[in-house]
Motif scaffolding. Structure first.
Motif: not given
Length: 549
Positions: A222-248
């Protein structure tokens, strides 16, 4: 004597003998009915319970279902199955589409306005949303509990969240563009486990992708760009996977992981790595299309040139100015819209266009009702298409030669010409239509022809290719086509392919729907619940019945 309407094709139109409204047609419809809707605006809302029905715009028709005067969903369905194909839905005081425990399929629809989610899907029944544009709503798409797919869909200019996935839902969200959201682009919460793949999220008021309340998504490429908050965020207690993403160009940190969150974070993609993967994926999608050898060769030559230009740019070498506007010439049903969508994705994968979203319009979307109105409408549509592809179908209807009201169409052309030049690096304009009529279209403005770099000719499909397309439709619907039906189908396609109004793959699609209807009627006469192999089987008799309808 009463006659079952199961599986019938019902026509909604203002023509005598047809159903005047969708609601009137639904009164006579039962399971398996296909309701074909003629072009026009229908001010009504639809409520269904337990019915399995398809509502589809007639070939080439612009169908608008306007529920803005109501405080209830435009389409509300409980149980059963609802398919919407090629319809524009305008919502008022509630959602545009609300589905509870329904097998929902929304294809190539435009959805706008309304309070709450534009599309709300709840329950445990699988759904599919593909090729849609959702805009100007309080929220975009809400999925609670349901499995399914959201693909090749744009969510833009919504007050709240773009796509929300909750209540343990595990859909696949792929190839989507989410932009212009007041809150988050994608919000995952309440134990949801979606796969978010190959999506672009931009211009959000908060996080691009936010995970909360024990969400466990897989986020990749995924590509995440031009956001007023963080590009990708995980709160406490959450899991999963992030791979090959671009954040700018997001708030810091680009990827925010709270204490107590446990996602697996792969390496940040190197510049161009995600694009290269996406490029190969899009070229594979192009190659998987049936037929079109000349079109595929032309598109690949464009990709080769653009790829080399990008390599030169990265190496600091000069690159000449190049527009990306194209002419797609050929008969209906030859894959022009599908190839245009892939072309937009290719431009995004190559880094030529930032978003790659697809905006399809026709004369109705560009032409106003008085002098000056058309220029305003056209400029607005062009502005909304920036960063992606603006696809103008049947573009020749904008010329004076197209008939009454042509001067307003000419105003649209005269507005487009300078915009195409001034913003040639920000948008790809693709105009499509019959080969002969496109010649008249290019003659409508002295500078128009020079704005397009290439004309790509789409040839009619051969009978064998149409048989393959029919077979692919059957397989996609989990039907088994009797091999003996092959010669019957190729003979039929050979006979009708010379007709002036032959629709190629569109005609194949219509024939397939008629064959399904014939199968439904045949099975109902068994007087018992059919076995699974009977439910899947499309017989020669079904095809022959479809041909004679």
């Amino acid at each position: 004597m009463t006659t079952s309407t199961s599986g019938r094709v019902l026509l909604v139109s203002q023509r005598p003998g047809a159903y005047p409204t969708i609601g009137d047609a639904l009164v006579d419809a039962s399971d398996g009915a296909v309701i074909t809707i003629a072009g026009g605006e229908y001010a009504e809302t639809v409520e269904l319970a337990g019915l399995r029905v398809t509502l589809a715009a007639a070939d080439g028709a612009t169908v608008v279902v306007d529920g803005r005067g109501a405080d209830r969903p435009v389409f509300r369905t409980t149980g059963g199955a609802l398919a919407l194909d090629g319809i524009e839905v305008l919502a008022g005081g509630a959602s545009a589409i609300q589905a509870d425990d329904t097998e929902l399929a929304v294809r190539n629809c435009t959805v706008s306005g309304g309070r709450g989610p534009a599309i709300a899907i709840r329950g445990t029944t699988a759904f599919a949303v593909s090729g849609c544009v959702i805009s100007a709503a309080e929220q975009g798409i809400l999925v609670d509990g349901s499995p399914g797919r959201i693909e090749d869909t744009t969510v833009e200019d919504v007050l709240g969240d773009g796509i929300t996935v909750g209540q343990g839902a595990d859909p696949v969200v792929t190839g989507c563009t989410v932009t212009g959201c007041g809150l988050r682009g994608v919000y995952v919460y309440q134990y949801a486990r979606p796969v978010v793949e190959g999506c672009t999220v931009s211009h959000t008021g908060h996080e691009g992708i936010a995970v909360a309340h024990h969400g466990v998504p897989v986020i990749k490429r995924c590509t995440v760009t031009d956001t007023r908050g963080p590009g990708i965020s995980f709160a406490s207690g959450c899991g999963g996977e992030i791979s090959a993403c671009r954040v700018s160009n997001t708030a810091e940190p680009g990827i925010a992981i709270a204490e107590g969150a446990t996602p697996t974070v792969g390496e940040t993609a190197e510049p161009g790595a995600v694009e290269d993967d996406a490029l190969e994926e899009m070229l594979a999608e192009l190659d998987s299309m049936i037929g079109l050898p000349g079109v595929k060769e032309e598109v690949r030559s464009l990709v080769d040139e653009l790829q080399v230009n990008e390599w030169r740019r990265r190496a600091g070498l000069p690159v000449g100015a190049a527009g990306h506007h194209l002419i797609f010439a050929g008969a209906p049903g030859t894959g022009k819209t599908t190839v245009a969508r892939i072309y937009g994705k290719l431009l995004k994968a190559l880094g030529v266009l930032p978003v790659g979203q697809f905006r399809e319009v026709s004369r109705r979307d560009l032409v106003g009702q008085y002098i000056g109105h058309t220029a305003e409408k056209t400029a607005t549509v062009f502005e909304e298409a920036k960063g992606g592809v603006l696809f103008i179908d049947e573009a020749y209807t904008l010329t004076r030669l197209a008939g009454s009201g042509g001067d307003f169409g000419q105003e649209a052309i005269d507005t487009l010409v300078p915009l195409m030049e001034e913003h040639r690096d920000e948008v790809a304009v693709i105009v499509a239509g019959y080969t002969g009529e496109m010649v008249d279209f290019l003659a409508a403005n002295p500078g128009l022809a020079s704005r397009f770099g290439k004309t790509i000719e789409f040839e009619n499909y051969s009978p064998d290719e149409l048989l393959a397309i029919f077979g692919r439709m059957a397989s996609a619907g989990d039907y088994e086509l009797d091999p003996a039906a092959g010669p019957v189908l190729t003979g039929h396609f050979r006979r009708v392919s010379g007709d002036v109004n032959f629709g190629n793959a569109r005609d194949a699609r219509l024939l397939f729907e008629k064959a399904r209807t014939a199968q439904s009627q045949r099975l109902r006469l068994l007087g018992r619940m059919p076995a699974i192999e009977e439910l899947r089987g499309l017989h020669v008799a079904d095809v022959e019945a479809a041909i004679t309808r």
